[in-house]
Scaffold this motif. Sequence first.
Motif, PDB file in Angstrom:
ATOM      1  N   ILE A 109       0.872  -1.243   0.088  1.00 20.69           N
ATOM      2  CA  ILE A 109       0.014   0.051  -0.005  1.00 20.69           C
ATOM      3  C   ILE A 109       1.028   0.982  -0.076  1.00 20.69           C
ATOM      4  O   ILE A 109       1.685   1.369   0.734  1.00 20.69           O
ATOM      5  N   THR A 110       0.630   2.243  -0.792  1.00 20.35           N
ATOM      6  CA  THR A 110       1.270   3.174  -0.887  1.00 20.35           C
ATOM      7  C   THR A 110       1.164   4.283   0.115  1.00 20.35           C
ATOM      8  O   THR A 110       0.133   4.319   0.710  1.00 20.35           O
ATOM      9  N   GLY A 111       2.198   4.835   0.538  1.00 17.15           N
ATOM     10  CA  GLY A 111       2.283   6.032   1.477  1.00 17.15           C
ATOM     11  C   GLY A 111       2.385   5.261   3.066  1.00 17.15           C
ATOM     12  O   GLY A 111       2.067   5.942   3.983  1.00 17.15           O
ATOM     13  N   GLY A 112       3.003   4.214   2.983  1.00 17.85           N
ATOM     14  CA  GLY A 112       3.211   3.725   4.415  1.00 17.85           C
ATOM     15  C   GLY A 112       3.714   2.153   4.211  1.00 17.85           C
ATOM     16  O   GLY A 112       4.400   1.739   3.095  1.00 17.85           O
ATOM     17  N   ASP A 113       4.062   1.582   5.523  1.00 18.01           N
ATOM     18  CA  ASP A 113       4.494   0.301   5.503  1.00 18.01           C
ATOM     19  C   ASP A 113       3.265  -0.771   5.444  1.00 18.01           C
ATOM     20  O   ASP A 113       3.756  -1.920   5.799  1.00 18.01           O
ATOM     21  N   ALA A 114       2.326  -0.426   5.154  1.00 17.31           N
ATOM     22  CA  ALA A 114       1.241  -1.442   5.226  1.00 17.31           C
ATOM     23  C   ALA A 114       1.208  -2.225   3.911  1.00 17.31           C
ATOM     24  O   ALA A 114       1.495  -1.887   2.849  1.00 17.31           O
ATOM     25  N   SER A 115       0.711  -3.407   4.185  1.00 20.56           N
ATOM     26  CA  SER A 115       0.415  -4.440   2.950  1.00 20.56           C
ATOM     27  C   SER A 115      -0.438  -5.338   3.297  1.00 20.56           C
ATOM     28  O   SER A 115      -1.106  -5.349   4.396  1.00 20.56           O
ATOM     29  N   MET A 116      -1.011  -6.210   2.231  1.00 16.00           N
ATOM     30  CA  MET A 116      -1.909  -7.158   2.434  1.00 16.00           C
ATOM     31  C   MET A 116      -1.603  -8.457   1.625  1.00 16.00           C
ATOM     32  O   MET A 116      -0.990  -8.470   0.487  1.00 16.00           O
ATOM     33  N   GLN A 117      -2.100  -9.661   2.040  1.00 15.22           N
ATOM     34  CA  GLN A 117      -1.968 -10.854   1.241  1.00 15.22           C
ATOM     35  C   GLN A 117      -2.946 -11.045   0.257  1.00 15.22           C
ATOM     36  O   GLN A 117      -4.149 -10.494   0.462  1.00 15.22           O
ATOM     37  N   GLY A 118      -2.600 -11.457  -0.971  1.00 18.02           N
ATOM     38  CA  GLY A 118      -3.699 -11.667  -1.873  1.00 18.02           C
ATOM     39  C   GLY A 118      -3.285 -12.983  -2.854  1.00 18.02           C
ATOM     40  O   GLY A 118      -2.160 -13.591  -2.558  1.00 18.02           O
TER      41      GLY A 118
END
Length: 53
Positions: free
Chosen positions: A37-46
């Motif tokens: 995810i842009t603008g941070g260190d967040a992510s998600m699995q897909g």
Amino acid sequence: MVDAVIYSAAEVSLISDRVYKAMKQPPPKQRDVKLLITGGDASMQGFVVGPVK
């Protein structure tokens, strides 16, 4: 039934895992991915599926 917006020029399309699991004949999973995810260190699995008809 699912309401959806189709953007034919998009490189990827996203749907929720609940919609995928509810499909009568879901397309086969090709590989797992980590969506950043842009603008941070967040992510998600897909996962990537295909071919989609």
